[in-house]
Design a protein around this motif. Sequence first.
Motif, mmCIF file in Angstrom:
data_model
loop_
_atom_site.group_PDB
_atom_site.id
_atom_site.type_symbol
_atom_site.label_atom_id
_atom_site.label_comp_id
_atom_site.label_asym_id
_atom_site.label_seq_id
_atom_site.Cartn_x
_atom_site.Cartn_y
_atom_site.Cartn_z
ATOM 1 N N THR A 1 0.849 -1.183 0.000
ATOM 2 C CA THR A 1 0.000 0.000 0.000
ATOM 3 C C THR A 1 0.882 1.230 0.000
ATOM 4 O OG1 THR A 1 -1.804 1.135 1.168
ATOM 5 C CG2 THR A 1 -0.154 0.068 2.531
ATOM 6 N N GLY A 2 0.323 2.337 -0.400
ATOM 7 C CA GLY A 2 1.100 3.566 -0.350
ATOM 8 C C GLY A 2 0.416 4.712 -1.052
ATOM 9 N N THR A 3 1.123 5.822 -1.054
ATOM 10 C CA THR A 3 0.677 7.051 -1.696
ATOM 11 C C THR A 3 1.095 7.013 -3.156
ATOM 12 O OG1 THR A 3 0.951 8.252 0.365
ATOM 13 C CG2 THR A 3 0.955 9.561 -1.656
ATOM 14 N N VAL A 4 0.221 7.458 -4.045
ATOM 15 C CA VAL A 4 0.600 7.546 -5.462
ATOM 16 C C VAL A 4 0.488 8.957 -6.008
ATOM 17 C CG1 VAL A 4 0.172 5.132 -6.055
ATOM 18 C CG2 VAL A 4 -1.690 6.775 -6.205
ATOM 19 N N CYS A 5 -0.249 9.834 -5.324
ATOM 20 C CA CYS A 5 -0.429 11.200 -5.815
ATOM 21 C C CYS A 5 -0.917 12.071 -4.657
ATOM 22 C CB CYS A 5 -1.449 11.208 -6.959
ATOM 23 S SG CYS A 5 -1.627 12.778 -7.807
ATOM 24 N N SER A 6 -0.495 13.344 -4.662
ATOM 25 C CA SER A 6 -0.962 14.243 -3.607
ATOM 26 C C SER A 6 -2.086 15.164 -4.076
ATOM 27 C CB SER A 6 0.200 15.072 -3.059
ATOM 28 O OG SER A 6 0.814 15.808 -4.088
ATOM 29 N N ASP A 7 -2.193 15.412 -5.378
ATOM 30 C CA ASP A 7 -3.250 16.287 -5.880
ATOM 31 C C ASP A 7 -3.761 15.756 -7.212
ATOM 32 O OD1 ASP A 7 -5.021 18.376 -6.207
ATOM 33 O OD2 ASP A 7 -3.502 19.800 -6.864
ATOM 34 N N PRO A 8 -4.869 15.001 -7.216
ATOM 35 C CA PRO A 8 -5.726 14.683 -6.075
ATOM 36 C C PRO A 8 -5.064 13.637 -5.183
ATOM 37 C CG PRO A 8 -6.507 13.477 -7.992
ATOM 38 C CD PRO A 8 -5.369 14.354 -8.455
ATOM 39 N N PRO A 9 -5.438 13.621 -3.895
ATOM 40 C CA PRO A 9 -4.847 12.626 -3.007
ATOM 41 C C PRO A 9 -5.300 11.225 -3.414
ATOM 42 C CG PRO A 9 -6.586 13.835 -1.879
ATOM 43 C CD PRO A 9 -6.393 14.483 -3.212
ATOM 44 N N MET A 10 -4.315 10.355 -3.664
ATOM 45 C CA MET A 10 -4.613 8.991 -4.095
ATOM 46 C C MET A 10 -3.679 8.010 -3.404
ATOM 47 S SD MET A 10 -5.526 9.467 -8.127
ATOM 48 C CE MET A 10 -6.332 7.873 -8.218
ATOM 49 N N ALA A 11 -4.212 6.814 -3.160
ATOM 50 C CA ALA A 11 -3.454 5.733 -2.537
ATOM 51 C C ALA A 11 -3.803 4.443 -3.279
ATOM 52 C CB ALA A 11 -3.816 5.627 -1.063
ATOM 53 N N TYR A 12 -3.108 3.388 -2.919
ATOM 54 C CA TYR A 12 -3.411 2.098 -3.526
ATOM 55 C C TYR A 12 -3.264 0.994 -2.487
ATOM 56 C CZ TYR A 12 1.347 0.364 -3.362
ATOM 57 O OH TYR A 12 2.555 -0.090 -2.906
ATOM 58 N N ILE A 13 -3.923 -0.119 -2.769
ATOM 59 C CA ILE A 13 -3.657 -1.378 -2.082
ATOM 60 C C ILE A 13 -3.580 -2.450 -3.165
ATOM 61 C CG2 ILE A 13 -4.721 -0.739 0.115
ATOM 62 C CD1 ILE A 13 -7.184 -2.414 -0.706
ATOM 63 N N SER A 14 -2.764 -3.453 -2.948
ATOM 64 C CA SER A 14 -2.697 -4.598 -3.858
ATOM 65 C C SER A 14 -3.167 -5.831 -3.108
ATOM 66 C CB SER A 14 -1.267 -4.799 -4.374
ATOM 67 O OG SER A 14 -0.916 -3.752 -5.254
ATOM 68 N N VAL A 15 -4.098 -6.573 -3.747
ATOM 69 C CA VAL A 15 -4.746 -7.706 -3.084
ATOM 70 C C VAL A 15 -4.768 -8.896 -4.044
ATOM 71 C CG1 VAL A 15 -6.910 -8.511 -2.012
ATOM 72 C CG2 VAL A 15 -6.193 -6.112 -1.746
ATOM 73 N N ARG A 16 -4.457 -10.073 -3.533
ATOM 74 C CA ARG A 16 -4.542 -11.304 -4.324
ATOM 75 C C ARG A 16 -5.997 -11.589 -4.679
ATOM 76 N NH1 ARG A 16 -0.335 -14.827 -4.785
ATOM 77 N NH2 ARG A 16 1.508 -14.339 -3.542
ATOM 78 N N LYS A 17 -6.223 -12.094 -5.873
ATOM 79 C CA LYS A 17 -7.583 -12.365 -6.354
ATOM 80 C C LYS A 17 -8.309 -13.402 -5.513
ATOM 81 C CE LYS A 17 -6.471 -11.018 -10.965
ATOM 82 N NZ LYS A 17 -6.033 -11.368 -12.283
ATOM 83 N N GLU A 18 -7.572 -14.346 -4.927
ATOM 84 C CA GLU A 18 -8.229 -15.410 -4.160
ATOM 85 C C GLU A 18 -8.582 -15.001 -2.732
ATOM 86 O OE1 GLU A 18 -3.738 -16.252 -4.057
ATOM 87 O OE2 GLU A 18 -5.168 -15.718 -5.596
ATOM 88 N N ARG A 19 -8.177 -13.821 -2.310
ATOM 89 C CA ARG A 19 -8.510 -13.362 -0.961
ATOM 90 C C ARG A 19 -10.008 -13.102 -0.854
ATOM 91 N NH1 ARG A 19 -3.887 -11.626 2.203
ATOM 92 N NH2 ARG A 19 -5.425 -11.399 3.852
ATOM 93 N N TYR A 20 -10.557 -13.373 0.309
ATOM 94 C CA TYR A 20 -11.983 -13.182 0.573
ATOM 95 C C TYR A 20 -12.431 -11.752 0.272
ATOM 96 C CZ TYR A 20 -16.227 -12.661 3.398
ATOM 97 O OH TYR A 20 -17.498 -12.375 3.827
ATOM 98 N N SER A 21 -11.574 -10.782 0.541
ATOM 99 C CA SER A 21 -11.934 -9.374 0.369
ATOM 100 C C SER A 21 -11.900 -8.899 -1.075
ATOM 101 C CB SER A 21 -11.003 -8.492 1.201
ATOM 102 O OG SER A 21 -11.227 -8.726 2.568
#
Length: 190
Positions: free
Chosen positions: A37-57
């Motif tokens: 996870t982390g910051t990708v942009c400040s204007d507009p404020p953006m973040a990301y998460i990376s998740v495996r496809k098989e995860r419940y979420s």
Amino acid sequence: MAKQIWKAGNMVYPVPAVMVSLMDKDGKANIITVAWTGTVCSDPPMAYISVRKERYSHPILMETGEFVINLTTERLAKITDFCGVRSGRDVDKFKEMNLTKGKSSKIAAPLIQESPVNIECKVKQVIELGSHDMFLAEVVAVQVDEKYMNSNGRFDLNAAGLMAYSHGEYLALGKKLGTFGYSVRKKNKK
């Protein structure tokens, strides 16, 4: 100095270990631990998460397009680990870990009240990368725990006892080494 050559892999450590809270369309909340996870942009404020496809979420994220990044602390280390090794298919992590569901201000997903910072996010794009999908999201609101406001009215996040994840281990963040720009700041002449 001798170096070994290893096969290609991710060795960018340490990284934040965060708990991501979300809720499905039927109102069932879940928590997933994420280190990518982390910051990708400040204007507009953006973040990301990376998740495996098989995860419940993963399907919940695809369906709702909302999540909360909840920063973690030394006090939350064991809870953070539990939420990463147990599946929401089998256990209610909020209940099992005695966590308080807080109300987000802009999205339906709950936040974790015990976290010092809650970052409310709306997914703008899902990028399929291979083992993981990256959920690129706009930050729509941030909630901070008032107990970390100092006497000058400044938010002192480092007083929260933040933790990081490095190559399979949770670590407490250490002593301050400097502040932004200290390497080029002019010294006061006396």
